[in-house]
Enzyme design. Structure first.
Site, PDB file in Angstrom:
ATOM      1  N   CYS A  99       0.858  -1.195   0.000  1.00  0.00           N
ATOM      2  CA  CYS A  99       0.000   0.000   0.000  1.00  0.00           C
ATOM      3  C   CYS A  99       0.884   1.232   0.000  1.00  0.00           C
ATOM      4  O   CYS A  99       1.866   1.285   0.744  1.00  0.00           O
ATOM      5  CB  CYS A  99      -0.890  -0.013   1.239  1.00  0.00           C
ATOM      6  SG  CYS A  99      -1.975   1.422   1.366  1.00  0.00           S
ATOM      7  N   HIS A 141      -9.132  -3.874  -1.822  1.00  0.00           N
ATOM      8  CA  HIS A 141      -8.175  -3.047  -1.075  1.00  0.00           C
ATOM      9  C   HIS A 141      -8.637  -1.583  -1.034  1.00  0.00           C
ATOM     10  O   HIS A 141      -8.624  -0.943   0.016  1.00  0.00           O
ATOM     11  CB  HIS A 141      -6.796  -3.163  -1.758  1.00  0.00           C
ATOM     12  CG  HIS A 141      -5.704  -2.351  -1.123  1.00  0.00           C
ATOM     13  ND1 HIS A 141      -4.625  -2.923  -0.483  1.00  0.00           N
ATOM     14  CD2 HIS A 141      -5.509  -1.005  -1.038  1.00  0.00           C
ATOM     15  CE1 HIS A 141      -3.826  -1.964  -0.026  1.00  0.00           C
ATOM     16  NE2 HIS A 141      -4.339  -0.784  -0.360  1.00  0.00           N
ATOM     17  N   GLU A 142      -9.076  -1.070  -2.191  1.00  0.00           N
ATOM     18  CA  GLU A 142      -9.437   0.352  -2.272  1.00  0.00           C
ATOM     19  C   GLU A 142     -10.742   0.644  -1.537  1.00  0.00           C
ATOM     20  O   GLU A 142     -10.869   1.682  -0.892  1.00  0.00           O
ATOM     21  CB  GLU A 142      -9.520   0.801  -3.730  1.00  0.00           C
ATOM     22  CG  GLU A 142      -8.216   0.669  -4.512  1.00  0.00           C
ATOM     23  CD  GLU A 142      -7.028   1.334  -3.828  1.00  0.00           C
ATOM     24  OE1 GLU A 142      -7.180   2.447  -3.295  1.00  0.00           O
ATOM     25  OE2 GLU A 142      -5.945   0.715  -3.811  1.00  0.00           O
ATOM     26  N   HIS A 145     -10.136   1.038   2.018  1.00  0.00           N
ATOM     27  CA  HIS A 145      -9.643   2.384   2.351  1.00  0.00           C
ATOM     28  C   HIS A 145     -10.806   3.331   2.628  1.00  0.00           C
ATOM     29  O   HIS A 145     -10.737   4.178   3.506  1.00  0.00           O
ATOM     30  CB  HIS A 145      -8.829   2.970   1.181  1.00  0.00           C
ATOM     31  CG  HIS A 145      -7.359   2.653   1.238  1.00  0.00           C
ATOM     32  ND1 HIS A 145      -6.560   2.949   2.315  1.00  0.00           N
ATOM     33  CD2 HIS A 145      -6.533   2.083   0.320  1.00  0.00           C
ATOM     34  CE1 HIS A 145      -5.308   2.565   2.062  1.00  0.00           C
ATOM     35  NE2 HIS A 145      -5.275   2.030   0.859  1.00  0.00           N
TER      36      HIS A 145
HETATM   37 ZN    ZN Z   1      -3.688   1.143  -0.056  1.00  0.00          ZN
END
Ligand code: ZN
Length: 164
Positions: A99, A141-142, A145
């Site tokens: 990341c 993953h995004e 976030h």
């Molecule tokens: Zn990330």
């Protein structure tokens, strides 16, 4: 250039707000999208970037064009606004992940093999995109976030890299 927020900053733990649809065309959002693409283009190992990573708590992420280099479908959607995972496979793979907000580390994270995302593009048009492999990993993953979650929260192991 907007700096990339690093782990430890409360911005990365914020539940980001939806982008009001009528604001997608506004200069504020269009500039943000362009800036995020520019920030990402400078990062050799970066494949995607979420708005909170540049200090903006909005539900939006961008994907680097290079992710689609081997994709002959030409369905290379690069901007995902108010994205939601509407379907995910039960089967998972343990994948290597890093990341841009957790510099110097990699980890292994269980991710669904396939996901389907609904989102709006930069013109405010709604679309659906299914993905497997790297793109499915990126979507998960995004979107994490946008919910204030980092991959290190889910990793079964993390390790420091000596030279990047
Ligand atoms: Zn990330």
């Amino acid at each position: 250039m907007r700096p990339i927020v690093q782990d430890g900053d409360p911005m990365l733990r914020t539940h980001a707000e939806r982008v009001p649809l009528e604001k997608i065309g506004a200069a504020e959002i269009q500039t943000l999208i362009a800036d995020m693409h520019n920030v990402l283009a400078l990062k050799e190992h970066g494949v995607a970037l979420a708005a909170p990573q540049v200090g903006v708590p909005l539900r939006l992420f961008v994907v680097a064009p290079r992710v689609f280099e081997d994709d002959d479908q030409r369905d290379n959607k690069l901007v995902y606004i108010n994205p939601e995972i509407v379907k995910r496979s039960r089967k998972t793979d343990n994948l290597e992940e890093g990341c841009l907000s957790v510099e110097g580390y990699y980890g292994t994270v269980p991710r669904a093999q396939r996901v389907t995302v609904e989102a709006y593009n930069e013109k405010g048009e709604k679309f659906t995109r299914g993905a497997s492999g790297l793109l499915a990993q990126i979507f998960q993953h995004e979107i994490d976030h946008l919910d204030g979650v980092l991959y290190t929260d889910k990793a079964i192991e993390t390790h420091k890299i000596e030279n990047e």
